[in-house]
Every structure is written in structure tokens, then in C-alpha cells.
Design an enzyme around this catalytic site. Structure first.
Site, PDB file in Angstrom:
ATOM      1  N   CYS A 426      63.977  29.619  90.482  1.00 23.27           N
ATOM      2  CA  CYS A 426      63.607  29.878  89.090  1.00 23.27           C
ATOM      3  C   CYS A 426      62.614  28.825  88.582  1.00 23.27           C
ATOM      4  O   CYS A 426      61.454  28.869  88.944  1.00 23.27           O
ATOM      5  CB  CYS A 426      64.858  29.987  88.216  1.00 23.27           C
ATOM      6  N   HIS A 556      67.774  34.081  90.908  1.00 22.21           N
ATOM      7  CA  HIS A 556      68.836  33.115  91.232  1.00 22.21           C
ATOM      8  C   HIS A 556      69.697  33.658  92.370  1.00 22.21           C
ATOM      9  O   HIS A 556      70.726  34.280  92.119  1.00 22.21           O
ATOM     10  CB  HIS A 556      69.725  32.865  90.008  1.00 22.21           C
ATOM     11  N   GLU A 558      71.750  32.259  94.122  1.00 26.86           N
ATOM     12  CA  GLU A 558      73.093  31.640  94.192  1.00 26.86           C
ATOM     13  C   GLU A 558      74.157  32.466  93.467  1.00 26.86           C
ATOM     14  O   GLU A 558      75.342  32.147  93.550  1.00 26.86           O
ATOM     15  CB  GLU A 558      73.064  30.215  93.620  1.00 26.86           C
TER      16      GLU A 558
HETATM   17  N1  GLN Z   1      62.985  27.797  81.803  1.00 19.61           N
HETATM   18  C1  GLN Z   1      62.453  28.741  82.724  1.00 19.61           C
HETATM   19  C2  GLN Z   1      62.347  30.124  82.128  1.00 19.61           C
HETATM   20  O1  GLN Z   1      62.933  30.426  81.135  1.00 19.61           O
HETATM   21  C3  GLN Z   1      63.275  28.770  83.992  1.00 19.61           C
HETATM   22  C4  GLN Z   1      64.662  29.310  83.779  1.00 19.61           C
HETATM   23  C5  GLN Z   1      65.616  28.982  84.878  1.00 19.61           C
HETATM   24  O2  GLN Z   1      65.348  28.152  85.730  1.00 19.61           O
HETATM   25  N2  GLN Z   1      66.744  29.649  84.869  1.00 19.61           N
HETATM   26  O3  GLN Z   1      61.699  30.977  82.652  1.00 19.61           O
END
Ligand code: GLN
Length: 596
Positions: A426, A556, A558
Site C-alpha cells: 500500500c 493488502h 496480509e
Molecule cells: N495513505 C495511503 C492512502 O490512503 C496508503 C494507505 C495504506 O497504506 N493503507 O492511499
């Protein structure tokens, strides 16, 4: 007697024949409460008991009650509260639901997490719509009835892919019995307890036995059982956490004082691995006792209908624990760069669980070197950099907010320039893109609009989202990731799937205006949201083929992983860091789908 629940299923019926029972039986409830102190491992107890029943072939679901006023966990600080876990329907929930999903091999919904805020939200909306017809709306019976009806409804949702309703529903009550804020839930659970036949409900109370003057002390547990009794609930089982094995005289004393049979008092001493907990419970006969209490016949359990799902049994858990403790396993050092790495919080709980799953699959040991991303920025930078250079792999975690961002960019640069295996999740992908735009395209001010809204090079831009509110307005939950590069890491690790379904949680995305320019300097865009969208597409995965292993994903991974089916991108990263060959599946795995 007919019980009014709004669900027609709850008619007490004569005992069903075993053959019918698998499909027809009423759902049984196992409530897990805690006393004496917090952090007793109620979540691990719930998951372990559920997993043992799963291994007997029962369909098991699980509900978590969090007595806090927040509607969901979405806006809670991971540092204070632990990670925000994301479900496939996009629900942002307590991390315990992650444990249930991983241990029970199920997929839950946002409704499986009940909070005080969520219940009041429903009641207040209903009151504003005039649905109470002038009545005074009260904690008892309105709040409590809403909780009971919610539990009865949600307990019927199929969660294991069979399409059949669960036979057992675990309910974990967060906090400690006796807390002011959990009182309405305790009352609701008391109501539930008396609405259903006694053999459909059992209560496991988790307590703590402090050691003083060399002996385990039972008094706090006795008081906590009495608190439970004074709320109208009685423990059927005690799970006693302690540093040491439960002493026989303590078991006897607890049995006398709390009115619980000795064989239903289970010791839960400290163990080196979580996977040892179900093994311990099983050894003490807990499964047989729970089945007996709930009048569940073993023959009512049946093998998983979905052949691709492997349900671990007690021997498998013992094997996992052994692998994790085997001193012969090769040590792999991973530099873990994040901003919540200090202070021992649960901010990256699922990521750490996924790493553990990889250790089991690859039979390696991980030495995780935590590096606070801010340390890579200031005066500590040379020391932090030297630490990372000694690592076999660098992992950059997800996150929000500008603090520590340049440190994360520095970590991505370090990995790329020194050819250290890199994996970013992410925000870990977004910082890699910022780094590439700054250093390979020469845009010194390249940034994400999240950290510099006026940059002339917004290589990461805001997505379309409702900007008028903060909660639940992100790109959330299960979404397609299309694998568009035939010889990529992504295609290999997902068994050649056309697309896979993975979970998301982000507000920003890669700015497609930089697509071609980055491609020209050697970036491979191996995953996108929808291959047919062209410039409107969202980038989901990038790789640098020139490097030994460089992969970063917008989603994600995970949040979909089990010890028997570890997340493929994590597994690929750990295998690369360990320099271990891994036989990737040649068939499409559980996350994937062929071209339609
Ligand atoms: N802050 C970033 C976004 O909103 C990454 C979010 C995250 O890592 N879950 O896109």
C-alpha cells in the site's frame, strides 16, 4: 414455547437425527468473556476453541463485541488500538476478526463486529424515523434486544464457503466483565442465554492467576466468577492464564469456589507459540467437554465442502509450533520499516502473522529488525541505513500521514540501489513510486498529494471519494487485481491466474500520467484494477525486473492468509530474502480466477 427473534429458525425442536443434524441443527453459542485483567488472550482462546471444533468438521462462525462507542475501528489509531483489519465487504474491524478468519478458515462480514456505537447508530436512526411509536427508548430492552437480534441474525450467515449456516457461533466479549461499558452487552447475553435451550449455550471465562510468594493465586478469579454470577451469567469453563502450568490444588480450589467441575478448568500457561494453545486445550480434553456441554455429536461434523480449503487439526497446529521453534531453521533478517514499530503495539498484527505463515511454509526463522521510518531521515539516518544494509530483505508497511514518509522513500531507494529484495504494501508501493519518480525521472519534488497537495509532480494522486466525511470513505475490501504481464513475479506466484481478489484500504493511487515514463526507465506494471480501462486504470502492483526481487502492491495481501495457504506476495518476498527456491502452484489458487 416459541421464541420471538424475527427469525423463524429458532423454534426449539426435538433432537434431530445425526444425518439431518449437519444441515438442520440449531446454531449453538459459545460465549468467551474475560475477568481479572485485559490482554488475557480471549481472542486466542476464541480462535483456538473455534479451530478445534472446525477440525472436528463443524461449521463455526465468530462474532466480536467491542464495547467502545466508535462505530467501527476505521478511525482508531493503530498505535493505540492495534491494526485496523479489513474484511472482504470493506468492513474496518477489530484485529480479532483477523484471528478468527485465519484460524477458522472463514470469511466474515462487518456485521460480525458489534460495537456500542454501531448499536446506538441503529437505535437512533430508528428513533428519528419515528419507529418506536412514542415509546421511551431505553438500554433495556431496546439496546439489549437489538444486540440479541443482531447476534441471532448474524450467527446464521454462512461463512465457510459451504453456503450452510454455522453449527457453532463463537461470541467474544471485549473488555473485562464488570466494566461499566460492557454492562449492556452482558445483560443482552444474559437475555440470549435464557431465550435458548441450555444445551445451546456455553460460557468460557478467561481469567488470570497471578503468582505471588511462589504460588498461583486464585482469589481474583473467584471474584471475577462472582461478578459474572451477579450479572446472571455462569461460567461453564474457566481458562486460567498463568506464567506456569496450572497447579492441581488451584484447580481444586477454583472448582469448589466457582462451582465448575475440575475437568472444565483449563490451564493456559505461557507457551512460545500461539499454535501451542489449541494443542494444550486439546490435551486437557476441552473439545470433548465443549461438545458434551453443547450436546453436539461428533458425527454432526463433516468434511469441508470446498476441497481447496485445508482445515488444520491439532496435529497440524503442533507441527506449526515445532517448525517455528526449530533452532535448525535458517535465519532470515528482514528490515521492517514503518512508523508504528516502536512500543510493541499491534499496529502491524496481520503483517506479522503473515510473516509467521511464511516461516512455517519455508521452514525459516525471521529476525525482524524494526526501523522507525523517521530514523532514516534525521541524525540517526547513517545508523539506520547501516542496519538496513545488513538485512536480507526490506519491507515497507502501509500507513497514513506525512510523518516518516521521506524515511520510507529512502528505504525504497536503498533496496533498489543495493539490490536488496524489497516488498512494499500500500503506502509501501506509493513511496517506491515517489522514489522512482524522484531519482529515475529526475522530479525532485515528486510526492503523493497526501503529503504535498501542491507538488508539481503528484505521482500519487487522490482517488474519487466522499470528502465530506472521514469514516468508511476509502477504497475498501475485496477487489479484482488483474495480472497483465506474463513473465512477472505476480503471474508466477498466483499460479497463472488472469486476476485475483485481494483486499484494499487506501484513499490515494498511482497517477497514470507517469505510467509510460516510468515504464521507459524499467518499471514493470504487473497488476492493474481493470485491464480494459486504459488510462483510467488503477495500478495494483509494480516490479523492477532488473533487480533480484522488487515487488510493491497497492492492496493488502496480509488480510488473506492462513498458515496452510500463506499470502503469495509475502511468501515470494521471504523466499527471495532467504534465497530459497519455492515450488509455485501451477494451478490457480484460492484467490485467483481464470480469464472469463
Ligand atoms: N495513505 C495511503 C492512502 O490512503 C496508503 C494507505 C495504506 O497504506 N493503507 O492511499
Amino acid at each position: 414455547m416459541t421464541i420471538r427473534t424475527g427469525n423463524s429458525y429458532y423454534l426449539p425442536s426435538p433432537m434431530l437425527r445425526p444425518a439431518d443434524a449437519a444441515v438442520e441443527a440449531r446454531t449453538k453459542f459459545i460465549l468467551v468473556t474475560g475477568g481479572v485483567c485485559s490482554s488475557l488472550g480471549k481472542g486466542v482462546t476464541t480462535s483456538s476453541v473455534g479451530a478445534l471444533l472446525r477440525s472436528e468438521g463443524f461449521r463455526v462462525s465468530s462474532i466480536k463485541i467491542d464495547p467502545y462507542v466508535n462505530v467501527d475501528a476505521g478511525l482508531m489509531s493503530p498505535f493505540e488500538h492495534g491494526e485496523v483489519y479489513v474484511l472482504q465487504d470493506g468492513g474496518e474491524v477489530d484485529l480479532d476478526l483477523g484471528n478468527y478468519e485465519r484460524w477458522l478458515s472463514v470469511h466474515l462480514r462487518r456485521d460480525h463486529n458489534i460495537t456500542t456505537g454501531k448499536v446506538y447508530n441503529t437505535l437512533i436512526q430508528r428513533e428519528r424515523q419515528g419507529k418506536y411509536l412514542g415509546k421511551t427508548v431505553q438500554v433495556v430492552p431496546h439496546f439489549t434486544n437489538e444486540v440479541v437480534e443482531h447476534i441471532l441474525r448474524v450467527s446464521q450467515i454462512p461463512v465457510d464457503g459451504s453456503g450452510l449456516k454455522p453449527q457453532v457461533c463463537m461470541i467474544e466479549l471485549g473488555g473485562t466483565v464488570g466494566d461499566l461499558e460492557s454492562a449492556p452487552f452482558v445483560e443482552a447475553l444474559r437475555t440470549l442465554r435464557f431465550m435458548i435451550p441450555p444445551e445451546d449455550f456455553c460460557l468460557i471465562h478467561c481469567t488470570y492467576l497471578p503468582v505471588m510468594g511462589g504460588g498461583q493465586k486464585t482469589k481474583p478469579s473467584q471474584h471475577s466468577c462472582r461478578t459474572l454470577l451477579s450479572s446472571g451469567l455462569m461460567a461453564d469453563f474457566l481458562v486460567c492464564r498463568s506464567e506456569h502450568v496450572l497447579a492441581p490444588d488451584c484447580r481444586k480450589k477454583l472448582s469448589q469456589q466457582c462451582g465448575i467441575q475440575e475437568k472444565d478448568i483449563i490451564g493456559a500457561h505461557n507457551v512460545p507459540s500461539m499454535y501451542q494453545v489449541p494443542v494444550e486445550f486439546h490435551r486437557q480434553g476441552m473439545v470433548d467437554r465443549v461438545l458434551h456441554k453443547l450436546r453436539l455429536d461428533r458425527s454432526a461434523g463433516m468434511p469441508a465442502l470446498d476441497a481447496s480449503v485445508t482445515i488444520p487439526d491439532v496435529n497440524t497446529f503442533a507441527k506449526f509450533a515445532n517448525i517455528l521453534q526449530n533452532p535448525q531453521n535458517k535465519v532470515v533478517r528482514i528490515g521492517f520499516v514503518g512508523k508504528y514499530v516502536s512500543g510493541g503495539s499491534d499496529a502491524y498484527f496481520s503483517v506479522l502473522q503473515t510473516f509467521e505463515h511464511c516461516c512455517i511454509a519455508l521452514e525459516v526463522r525471521l529476525d525482524i529488525v524494526y526501523v522507525d521510518s523517521e530514523m532514516l531521515e534525521g541524525k540517526d539516518a547513517p545508523e539506520a541505513t547501516a542496519l538496513l544494509l545488513k538485512c536480507d530483505g526490506i519491507f515497507v508497511a502501509g500507513g497514513f500521514g506525512v510523518r516518516g514518509i521521506d524515511g520510507k522513500v529512502a528505504a525504497a531507494k536503498l533496496a533498489r540501489e543495493n539490490d536488496i529484495p524489497y516488498f512494499g504494501v500500500c503506502l509501501g508501493m506509493q513511496v517506491a513510486l515517489i522514489e522512482l519518480a524522484r531519482n529515475l525521472l529526475g522530479h525532485a519534488d515528486a510526492n503523493s498529494a497526501e503529503f504535498n497537495p501542491t507538488t508539481t509532480n503528484p505521482v500519487v494522486r487522490i482517488m474519487d471519494c466522499d470528502k465530506t466525511q472521514m469514516g468508511a470513505n476509502m477504497h475498501l475490501g475485496l477487489r479484482e487485481v488483474h495480472l497483465i504481464e506474463k513473465d512477472s513475479i505476480m503471474t508466477k506466484i498466483y499460479g497463472g491466474a488472469d486476476h485475483v481478489l485481494e483486499r484494499h484500504r487506501h484513499r490515494y493511487e498511482f497517477n497514470m500520467e507517469y505510467f509510460q515514463r516510468l515504464k521507459d526507465v524499467g518499471v514493470r506494471f504487473s497488476g492493474v484494477s481493470d485491464a480494459s480501462l486504459g488510462p483510467l486504470n488503477r495500478v495494483e502492483a509494480i516490479e523492477i525486473p532488473k533487480n533480484r526481487f522488487f515487488l510493491a502492491v497497492q492492496y493488502h495481501p496480509e488480510f488473506i492468509t492462513t498458515p496452510v495457504d500463506p499470502s503469495p506476495p509475502f511468501l515470494a518476498f521471504v523466499a527471495a530474502a532467504a534465497r530459497k527456491e519455492f515450488a509455485w502452484p501451477t494451478t490457480i489458487n484460492s484467490r485467483g480466477a481464470p480469464a472469463s
